[in-house]
Design a protein around this motif. Sequence first.
Motif, PDB file in Angstrom:
ATOM      1  N   TRP A 680      22.354  73.393  -9.416  1.00 40.07           N
ATOM      2  CA  TRP A 680      21.018  73.414  -8.833  1.00 40.07           C
ATOM      3  C   TRP A 680      21.119  73.754  -7.345  1.00 40.07           C
ATOM      4  O   TRP A 680      22.122  73.468  -6.681  1.00 40.07           O
ATOM      5  N   PRO A 681      20.062  74.328  -6.800  1.00 41.87           N
ATOM      6  CA  PRO A 681      20.077  74.596  -5.347  1.00 41.87           C
ATOM      7  C   PRO A 681      20.004  73.292  -4.561  1.00 41.87           C
ATOM      8  O   PRO A 681      19.362  72.328  -4.971  1.00 41.87           O
ATOM      9  N   GLU A 682      20.705  73.274  -3.458  1.00 45.69           N
ATOM     10  CA  GLU A 682      20.655  72.094  -2.595  1.00 45.69           C
ATOM     11  C   GLU A 682      19.302  72.033  -1.891  1.00 45.69           C
ATOM     12  O   GLU A 682      18.688  73.082  -1.626  1.00 45.69           O
ATOM     13  N   PRO A 683      18.783  70.861  -1.557  1.00 41.02           N
ATOM     14  CA  PRO A 683      19.397  69.535  -1.739  1.00 41.02           C
ATOM     15  C   PRO A 683      18.810  68.782  -2.920  1.00 41.02           C
ATOM     16  O   PRO A 683      18.525  67.586  -2.810  1.00 41.02           O
ATOM     17  N   LEU A 684      18.548  69.466  -4.068  1.00 41.10           N
ATOM     18  CA  LEU A 684      17.972  68.774  -5.225  1.00 41.10           C
ATOM     19  C   LEU A 684      18.900  67.648  -5.669  1.00 41.10           C
ATOM     20  O   LEU A 684      20.116  67.815  -5.737  1.00 41.10           O
ATOM     21  N   GLN A 685      18.272  66.517  -6.018  1.00 45.13           N
ATOM     22  CA  GLN A 685      19.051  65.319  -6.332  1.00 45.13           C
ATOM     23  C   GLN A 685      19.050  65.053  -7.839  1.00 45.13           C
ATOM     24  O   GLN A 685      18.136  65.443  -8.557  1.00 45.13           O
ATOM     25  N   LEU A 686      20.108  64.361  -8.260  1.00 50.50           N
ATOM     26  CA  LEU A 686      20.254  63.942  -9.648  1.00 50.50           C
ATOM     27  C   LEU A 686      20.213  62.414  -9.690  1.00 50.50           C
ATOM     28  O   LEU A 686      20.966  61.745  -8.979  1.00 50.50           O
ATOM     29  N   GLY A 712      32.349  68.168  -8.151  1.00 50.38           N
ATOM     30  CA  GLY A 712      32.074  68.838  -6.885  1.00 50.38           C
ATOM     31  C   GLY A 712      30.687  68.577  -6.338  1.00 50.38           C
ATOM     32  O   GLY A 712      30.295  69.189  -5.345  1.00 50.38           O
ATOM     33  N   LEU A 713      29.925  67.668  -6.967  1.00 43.20           N
ATOM     34  CA  LEU A 713      28.582  67.369  -6.497  1.00 43.20           C
ATOM     35  C   LEU A 713      28.656  66.551  -5.211  1.00 43.20           C
ATOM     36  O   LEU A 713      29.443  65.600  -5.120  1.00 43.20           O
ATOM     37  N   ALA A 714      27.837  66.892  -4.222  1.00 42.01           N
ATOM     38  CA  ALA A 714      27.816  66.154  -2.963  1.00 42.01           C
ATOM     39  C   ALA A 714      27.300  64.736  -3.220  1.00 42.01           C
ATOM     40  O   ALA A 714      26.323  64.546  -3.949  1.00 42.01           O
ATOM     41  N   PRO A 715      27.941  63.718  -2.635  1.00 38.33           N
ATOM     42  CA  PRO A 715      27.498  62.332  -2.885  1.00 38.33           C
ATOM     43  C   PRO A 715      26.043  62.089  -2.509  1.00 38.33           C
ATOM     44  O   PRO A 715      25.361  61.293  -3.161  1.00 38.33           O
ATOM     45  N   SER A 716      25.543  62.768  -1.463  1.00 41.21           N
ATOM     46  CA  SER A 716      24.166  62.534  -1.036  1.00 41.21           C
ATOM     47  C   SER A 716      23.153  63.007  -2.069  1.00 41.21           C
ATOM     48  O   SER A 716      21.993  62.592  -2.018  1.00 41.21           O
ATOM     49  N   ARG A 717      23.585  63.834  -3.025  1.00 46.84           N
ATOM     50  CA  ARG A 717      22.667  64.337  -4.046  1.00 46.84           C
ATOM     51  C   ARG A 717      22.643  63.467  -5.300  1.00 46.84           C
ATOM     52  O   ARG A 717      21.897  63.767  -6.229  1.00 46.84           O
ATOM     53  N   LEU A 718      23.447  62.424  -5.331  1.00 49.77           N
ATOM     54  CA  LEU A 718      23.497  61.546  -6.498  1.00 49.77           C
ATOM     55  C   LEU A 718      22.742  60.251  -6.188  1.00 49.77           C
ATOM     56  O   LEU A 718      23.027  59.565  -5.211  1.00 49.77           O
ATOM     57  N   VAL A 719      21.759  59.917  -7.032  1.00 50.83           N
ATOM     58  CA  VAL A 719      20.973  58.696  -6.919  1.00 50.83           C
ATOM     59  C   VAL A 719      21.300  57.832  -8.136  1.00 50.83           C
ATOM     60  O   VAL A 719      21.098  58.256  -9.274  1.00 50.83           O
ATOM     61  N   LEU A 720      21.803  56.635  -7.892  1.00 48.03           N
ATOM     62  CA  LEU A 720      22.146  55.702  -8.961  1.00 48.03           C
ATOM     63  C   LEU A 720      21.057  54.645  -9.055  1.00 48.03           C
ATOM     64  O   LEU A 720      20.757  53.954  -8.077  1.00 48.03           O
TER      65      LEU A 720
END
Length: 856
Positions: A680-686, A712-720
């Motif tokens: 996905w294009p940055e900075p879309l979050q998962l 390789g996903l940037a940590p800032s794009r991951l929401v737990l």
Amino acid sequence: MENLGLDLTPGRSLSSQALARATLLGCSGLLLALFLFTGVLLVYIALDQNLAAEQHNRLEIEQALQTLKSHARTTVKDYAQWGDAYQHLHLGVDPDWAYTRQNFGPALYRELGFDGVFVIGPADRTAYALVAGRLASVDARDWFGEALQPWLAQARQATKGKVFSRYHTIDGTPALVLSSVLSPGDDPQVRADGGPQSVLLFVVSLDPSRLLVLSREAGVEQLQLLAPGATSPQPTLSLPDGAGTLHWQPTRPGHQLLVLVVPLLLLAGVLVGLMAILLLRRSAQAARVIDDQVQALRSSRGALEASEARFRDVAEAASDWIWEVDPQLRFTYLSERFEAVTGLCRESALGRPMHELLNAEQGSLRNWLGASERRSQSILQCAYLDGQRRPRVCRLSVRAMAGGGYRGTASDITEEVAARRRIEYLSQHDALTGLANRMRMREYLEDRLSALRVLQEPLLMLSVDLDRFKPVNDTLGHAAGDQVLHEVSQRLSHCLRGEDLVARVGGDEFVLVVPGQMAQPEIDGLCRRLIQRIEEPFYVAEHEVFISASIGVARAPADARQAEELLRFADMALYEAKAAGRSTWRFYAADMNARIIERRGLERDLRQAIDQDQLSLQFLPRYRLGDGHWLGAEVLVRWQHPRRGLLGPEVFMPIAEDTGLILPLSNWVLHAACRVAQGWPEPLQLAVSLSACEFQRGQMVARIRSVLGQSGLAPSRLVLEVSDKALLDDGRQVQDIMDGLKVLGVQLLLDDFGSGCSALQHLRTYPLDGLKIDSSLVAGLGRSPAGRSIVQAIVDLGHALNLKVLAEGVETPEQFAALRDMRCDEVQGRYLSPPLDRDAMLQLAVQARRADRSST
């Protein structure tokens, strides 16, 4: 004298006397030779026994040393291949994890006996050291000197899991030193860093106290270290690697044999010699007195036969003490052993009736003695009070005498009876809690469930299983867990009556059997009291521990009349109680069996689904409410079941949590979703939801780090998204995990806020970035002013704590407009977009990118 076959003429008499004298002298010579041969053979046997005992002592000492080494090697291997130890003592040294939490702390000395523990880092420096169970700033070279470096090289060149052992002298004391490299073992959550390996060194000192333990295990006396250069008349054993020499006081069974037998042998020789002299002197008189002896033999034959009969009876019934009674059962004879065994006065017992001393456990003594006349030998168990008025037990054997009365022997069997009763008790009771075990419970049930009794007196069975007990063992140790189980058993017993049964049938499983008629409200009240009592705090090792319980209820004869069926039905009801959210109780119903079979089938299919790629992902887009900007998406997992079709997580996620499949399922979702989001294009979050079970089973930070590294996903794009259930268990553990996740750079969101038992303190205690309003509250926006006020309060609360607020389940334009008026930050739901598959998400991403370019 002719009828006796004797010829007493003078010539014949002298010839007979000479022949008798010659025969006696020959026999005396043979006996003397036999005594000499026996003495030489006895000395040889004694020396051989001494040598055999010394060899046996040496083998036992070597076996004890080998056992010590084997146990130590097993322990070192377990710690060397422990993934947690690799993470906290190699990737980074964490004394708090190692020593304060006792993962690598005093228990190694107190319980496992390691006097020294060293962790040598990749730079050959001592990174962590324990001496006598205490954290110490000690360099391993101070203990091992120049020998340390070759050991480190040897350990690092060996294969993973290899443990090396050797003996080494430390300050004049030999010690067993074991070494192995520290590795993550088979833990898939911990990855080796590829650099030089840390080495574990465990030291067991053979000091006097350790040698004392070894001597007890080997069955020898005075096992000691021989001073360097000294000699000892006692046997010795050299330790490997020149670490020293041990010596001990050997047993001398041969000497004991000589001390016991030689005096008897000498006495027998003296007696035989005296008898030979006496017989030689009297041989001349034998011919003259033979007639008198024959007459005396005939007159004493009757007395001899009576004496022989008494001897034969006593020999057949030989035991501790001998007794005789007359026909009135009064004691007429007691042997001298009577006083030594019973402590009673023999003289005062003579003439007393038998029943005043002995109390038969099988009825009247007179009836038993009378019946014994019809048997060759009878045995009876009796109780009596000894001289100190202590109860004792003896076993009587008896025979009837020809002239009336009885005689026999008595053996004291008090210790035997006590041991048998102890064995019977242990076979029916739990050793830890003292409650009835499964065997005793089954006997109790079978008695209560007999056809007639169960109709007259119904029976209630409660199957109790503890909730949140496993973290007690994991965090405080099994000793603390045993203390909690013991306290739980007492609390359960106090809630029941004396005639009720409480049994422990498993690790944290209990069964309560309550006979008697009980109405439904009474049963509910009992279950409520049990749960409330268990939920009271436990104070263990200066910690306050909270657990709960789930209860399954089955009734007889309403549900079943057989013990096995009743147990199975109570377990089914317990299963339903746990599925209903725990800390509750459920009654057995006929349709439970079908649901359990269906659930087990789904469990089996789910295991195959993870391996056979039957799972798929969908993504629910998430939007910023202010300008409608697309922010990312929450991943949703779906199961394409081969027979049931497409299943949602609400069907199979509870099964995964209960069966332990949640970890492989969550790993699959994390890896697959992060690989998709990477495109996905940055900075879309998962956004990914985490189960509370994942926090209880550890390694959360290492798992997320591994997923981010591989995708390789940037940590800032991951929401737990964290469920509020995860915050109810060990707060310290959850705090550490969430702090570790924040260090990685991911965002944390409190899921389903307002639907459960979330405490407001969680919002300020844990490092959260936002909270998600539960869909049930969003659905109530248009129903009543109260529902709107609740959502508005949550939004204001989140903003006051600098948390972003997300609303899920937006289904209508009215809900969307209401949330926008409340200044909610983000929204998701079918009103904005349904869940999309991977391809649809890529198309949405392309459209969003074009829209961004056109707007700029």
